[in-house]
Scaffold this motif. Structure first.
Motif, short mmCIF file in Angstrom:
data_model
loop_
_atom_site.label_atom_id
_atom_site.label_comp_id
_atom_site.label_asym_id
_atom_site.label_seq_id
_atom_site.Cartn_x
_atom_site.Cartn_y
_atom_site.Cartn_z
N ASN A 88 0.83 -1.19 0.00
CA ASN A 88 0.00 0.00 0.00
C ASN A 88 0.88 1.25 0.00
O ASN A 88 2.05 1.19 0.36
CB ASN A 88 -0.94 -0.02 1.19
CG ASN A 88 -2.08 -1.03 0.98
OD1 ASN A 88 -2.51 -1.28 -0.14
ND2 ASN A 88 -2.55 -1.62 2.07
N VAL A 92 -0.04 5.86 3.41
CA VAL A 92 -0.75 4.87 4.22
C VAL A 92 0.21 4.22 5.20
O VAL A 92 -0.12 4.00 6.38
CB VAL A 92 -1.42 3.81 3.32
CG1 VAL A 92 -2.03 2.70 4.15
CG2 VAL A 92 -2.49 4.45 2.44
N ASN A 96 -0.40 4.25 9.12
CA ASN A 96 -0.85 3.00 9.70
C ASN A 96 0.19 2.29 10.55
O ASN A 96 -0.15 1.41 11.34
CB ASN A 96 -1.32 2.06 8.57
CG ASN A 96 -1.96 0.79 9.08
OD1 ASN A 96 -1.47 -0.31 8.83
ND2 ASN A 96 -3.06 0.92 9.81
N HIS A 193 -9.46 -8.29 3.42
CA HIS A 193 -10.06 -7.66 2.25
C HIS A 193 -8.99 -7.50 1.18
O HIS A 193 -7.85 -7.11 1.49
CB HIS A 193 -10.63 -6.29 2.61
CG HIS A 193 -11.77 -6.34 3.59
ND1 HIS A 193 -11.60 -6.67 4.92
CD2 HIS A 193 -13.10 -6.10 3.43
CE1 HIS A 193 -12.77 -6.64 5.54
NE2 HIS A 193 -13.69 -6.30 4.65
N LEU A 200 -11.95 -2.49 -2.63
CA LEU A 200 -11.71 -3.56 -1.65
C LEU A 200 -12.96 -4.39 -1.45
O LEU A 200 -14.06 -3.86 -1.36
CB LEU A 200 -11.29 -2.97 -0.30
CG LEU A 200 -9.83 -2.60 -0.06
CD1 LEU A 200 -9.66 -2.14 1.37
CD2 LEU A 200 -8.88 -3.74 -0.37
N LEU A 245 -13.11 0.68 7.46
CA LEU A 245 -12.49 0.98 6.17
C LEU A 245 -13.01 2.28 5.59
O LEU A 245 -12.28 3.02 4.91
CB LEU A 245 -12.72 -0.18 5.21
CG LEU A 245 -12.01 -1.49 5.60
CD1 LEU A 245 -12.46 -2.63 4.71
CD2 LEU A 245 -10.51 -1.32 5.53
N VAL A 248 -10.84 5.32 6.59
CA VAL A 248 -9.42 5.40 6.24
C VAL A 248 -9.15 6.68 5.46
O VAL A 248 -9.84 6.96 4.46
CB VAL A 248 -9.01 4.17 5.38
CG1 VAL A 248 -7.58 4.34 4.87
CG2 VAL A 248 -9.11 2.89 6.21
N THR A 252 -10.25 3.86 0.24
CA THR A 252 -9.69 2.51 0.11
C THR A 252 -9.49 2.08 -1.34
O THR A 252 -8.99 0.98 -1.58
CB THR A 252 -10.61 1.49 0.80
OG1 THR A 252 -11.92 1.55 0.20
CG2 THR A 252 -10.72 1.78 2.29
N LEU A 255 -5.99 0.87 -2.11
CA LEU A 255 -5.40 -0.18 -1.27
C LEU A 255 -5.41 -1.51 -1.98
O LEU A 255 -6.40 -1.89 -2.63
CB LEU A 255 -6.16 -0.29 0.05
CG LEU A 255 -6.21 0.95 0.94
CD1 LEU A 255 -6.96 0.64 2.23
CD2 LEU A 255 -4.81 1.48 1.24
N ALA A 258 -6.37 -5.06 3.03
CA ALA A 258 -6.62 -4.51 4.37
C ALA A 258 -7.01 -5.67 5.27
O ALA A 258 -7.68 -6.61 4.84
CB ALA A 258 -7.73 -3.47 4.35
N LEU A 277 -2.81 -2.20 7.46
CA LEU A 277 -2.75 -1.79 6.07
C LEU A 277 -1.32 -1.79 5.52
O LEU A 277 -1.12 -1.40 4.36
CB LEU A 277 -3.33 -0.37 5.90
CG LEU A 277 -4.75 -0.14 6.39
CD1 LEU A 277 -5.15 1.32 6.17
CD2 LEU A 277 -5.73 -1.08 5.70
#
Length: 304
Positions: A88, A92, A96, A193, A200, A245, A248, A252, A255, A258, A277
């Motif tokens: 990712n 992020v 994260n 996910h 996602l 989600l 975020v 997403t 991404l 996740a 993530l």
């Protein structure tokens, strides 16, 4: 001579990022290699702090198991900023990898485990209320530097305070949470996910058994061993994962994956423990078709 890090014409090349302790990837991550090859995608393991790797030579760089970054967090985040086509993405990663994101998600209405935060230089006194609490650094992975303390026990109170001091003296932010006893029976549920054409989408879920048994005594290796079994996600868990989600930053759509980790709270309703993530285990070996779905997610990112 052809640079082996340059993309091969007509055959996308993907780096699966790992650490020096797992140069050939975690066994679960290796399960995606065959479906990627079947899709005409060449995937190779690459250690994140290997200065000989030409990251720009890959069509996609996928974070998988760089699990030694915790004590080199600033270096790791700075490295991520330099990598093109990172999944990712680097912003992020920055957000994260510091669990203070939980405070943002809580403020956004996501049910989370109540958390106290202690910054370097701050004093912490164990709460007077009895019960079990978890102490861990805000930047951590694999339950390293994490302990469980029964504050009704005077020895545990001293050990918990010493644990906090040890972390803050090292310049680390600390989080203290009540221990949710449901983890000892129901366990922790991880909802995985993966990316698809419509963003996602839920892939599969697993159950993680309890890990913490007492005060932090140190741990050898990159992570503690876990008891993993397949699990069917409930509608309530899926709803909390969706709310998580949706909060975020940046959305997403960008991404690749996740992982939403939930535990039943005191009222039995699921609460968020962590949103992973950056470098989560995806447990694709525990669900039929999951390695193929991960390969498809990578193919989708390549085409996007």
């Amino acid at each position: 001579m052809t640079d082996h890090h340059q993309p091969t014409r007509g055959r996308p090349r993907v780096a699966l990022v790992t650490c020096a302790g797992l140069p050939d990837l975690d066994p679960d991550d290796r399960l995606v290699l065959a479906p990627l090859a079947a899709a005409g995608i060449e995937a190779t393991a690459a250690v994140w702090d290997d200065g000989t790797v030409d990251w720009a030579g890959y069509d996609l760089v996928v974070l998988r198991s760089p699990w030694d970054y915790m004590l080199r967090h600033a270096e790791f985040v700075a490295w991520a900023d330099t990598v093109p086509r990172l999944a990712n993405p680097a912003d992020v990663v920055r957000w994260n990898t510091d669990k203070r994101y939980l405070a943002e998600l809580s403020a956004a209405g996501v049910p989370t485990v109540p958390t106290s935060w202690i910054a370097p230089g701050e004093q912490w006194t164990p709460p007077t209320s009895h019960g079990e609490y978890v102490v861990k650094p805000a930047v951590s992975a694999g339950s390293r530097d994490t302990g469980r303390y029964d504050l009704a026990d005077p020895d545990h109170r001293e050990l918990a305070a010493a644990h906090v001091r040890r972390l803050t003296d090292a310049g680390r932010h600390v989080m203290v949470q009540p221990y949710l006893t449901a983890v000892d029976t129901a366990g922790e549920t991880a909802l995985l996910h993966l990316a698809g054409p419509d963003g996602l989408r839920f892939s599969h879920a697993i159950r993680k058994g309890p890990i913490l048994t007492g005060p932090d005594r140190g741990v050898d290796g990159l992570y503690r061993a876990e008891e993993i079994t397949p699990r069917t996600a409930t509608p309530e868990q899926l709803a909390v994962a969706g709310r998580t989600l949706a909060a975020v930053p940046g959305g997403t759509d960008r991404l690749l994956y996740a992982r939403v980790d939930l535990i039943p709270g005191p009222d039995g309703e699921p609460v968020l423990v962590e949103l992973e993530l950056t470098e989560p285990s995806l447990f694709v070996g525990y669900a039929d078709g999951a390695p193929e779905r991960l390969a498809e997610a990578i193919r989708h990112h390549l085409s996007g």
